[in-house]
Write a protein that holds these residues in place. Sequence first.
Motif, mmCIF file in Angstrom:
data_model
loop_
_atom_site.group_PDB
_atom_site.id
_atom_site.type_symbol
_atom_site.label_atom_id
_atom_site.label_comp_id
_atom_site.label_asym_id
_atom_site.label_seq_id
_atom_site.Cartn_x
_atom_site.Cartn_y
_atom_site.Cartn_z
ATOM 1 N N ARG A 1 6.617 10.335 2.642
ATOM 2 C CA ARG A 1 5.737 9.438 1.885
ATOM 3 C C ARG A 1 6.427 8.087 1.745
ATOM 4 N NH1 ARG A 1 7.022 13.068 -2.535
ATOM 5 N NH2 ARG A 1 8.963 12.250 -3.365
ATOM 6 N N THR B 1 0.834 -1.194 0.000
ATOM 7 C CA THR B 1 0.000 0.000 0.000
ATOM 8 C C THR B 1 0.874 1.252 0.000
ATOM 9 O OG1 THR B 1 -1.750 1.194 1.161
ATOM 10 C CG2 THR B 1 -0.309 -0.100 2.538
ATOM 11 N N SER B 2 0.386 2.301 -0.639
ATOM 12 C CA SER B 2 1.117 3.570 -0.686
ATOM 13 C C SER B 2 0.219 4.654 -0.090
ATOM 14 C CB SER B 2 1.458 3.942 -2.131
ATOM 15 O OG SER B 2 2.140 2.883 -2.745
ATOM 16 N N PRO B 3 0.201 4.784 1.235
ATOM 17 C CA PRO B 3 -0.687 5.763 1.871
ATOM 18 C C PRO B 3 -0.253 7.187 1.530
ATOM 19 C CG PRO B 3 0.762 4.753 3.499
ATOM 20 C CD PRO B 3 1.011 4.040 2.217
ATOM 21 N N SER B 4 -1.219 8.093 1.521
ATOM 22 C CA SER B 4 -0.880 9.487 1.196
ATOM 23 C C SER B 4 -0.443 10.248 2.446
ATOM 24 C CB SER B 4 -2.080 10.169 0.539
ATOM 25 O OG SER B 4 -3.214 9.976 1.351
ATOM 26 N N ASP B 5 -0.614 9.663 3.619
ATOM 27 C CA ASP B 5 -0.271 10.328 4.885
ATOM 28 C C ASP B 5 1.247 10.406 5.075
ATOM 29 O OD1 ASP B 5 -2.447 8.467 4.789
ATOM 30 O OD2 ASP B 5 -2.910 8.867 6.878
ATOM 31 N N SER B 6 1.655 11.331 5.949
ATOM 32 C CA SER B 6 3.033 11.301 6.447
ATOM 33 C C SER B 6 2.962 10.716 7.862
ATOM 34 C CB SER B 6 3.640 12.702 6.448
ATOM 35 O OG SER B 6 2.901 13.537 7.290
#
Length: 256
Positions: free
Chosen positions: A227, A117-122
Amino acid sequence: MKNESSLLLIFLVCLLFLAGCGSNPQVASPEVNRDVIYQVSTYGALSRGIFGAEINFAFLKKQGDFGLGTLEGLDGEMVALDGGFYQVKSDGTVNHIEDEAKSPFAMITFFDNDLETSPSDSFTYSRLTSFLDNLLLSRNIFYAIRVDGDFEYVKTRSVPKQEKPYPALEAALKSQSVFELRNVSGTLVGFWSPTYTGEIDVPGYHFHFITSDRKAGGHVLDFQLRRCVIRIDNTTVLDLELPRLDDFYRANLESK
Ligand SMILES: [Zn+2]
């Protein structure tokens, strides 16, 4: 005469073939089970100063391409990533680990993606672990976890080689070096171990870090991640190899 020797040859080949078909459990299957964490010693032994080692990296490199641990005498932090095995020394330098070097504690596996998964959160360290908690299939199995990303900040540590008689881990950590890396890309290389493993592993998350240029890293204390791509490898087999060393045999691993 020529026919006779041909027949003899065929007979010998058949005999060798039959010998190879025996169900000898000592003969390793050519198929490697990639969903195994191969582990050297226990965290409980390491924390009590069992820093002697007998298992070398020539062997460890065959057990996987991903992992973490340390070297004989607690000589720095070990990171294995994409088949490269690295030692982050207490002076901050990073070396390729020679086959002859040995490890008193290591966890190694062949990394396969079961979830990506590549979450957009930091993330801070604690926010990332909460996020990962929700991705884990169950709290009752092991996971290898790989997080590739751009880091605003990473705080790591490494430890200088200890001399015999070895101190306990906590005393050895008093001489640790702490590194603060800023604006680096790199990879968190870690495992999640179930709470019930207690003395065998560090329960919960344990991460080491290495930069993309393989020039810095260490045992992870804190970070600020901008990221990232998270990859998780579900693992249900732990292959635990205990040191055949007097120090290990004599250690009191029953007391806290
Ligand atoms: Zn560590």
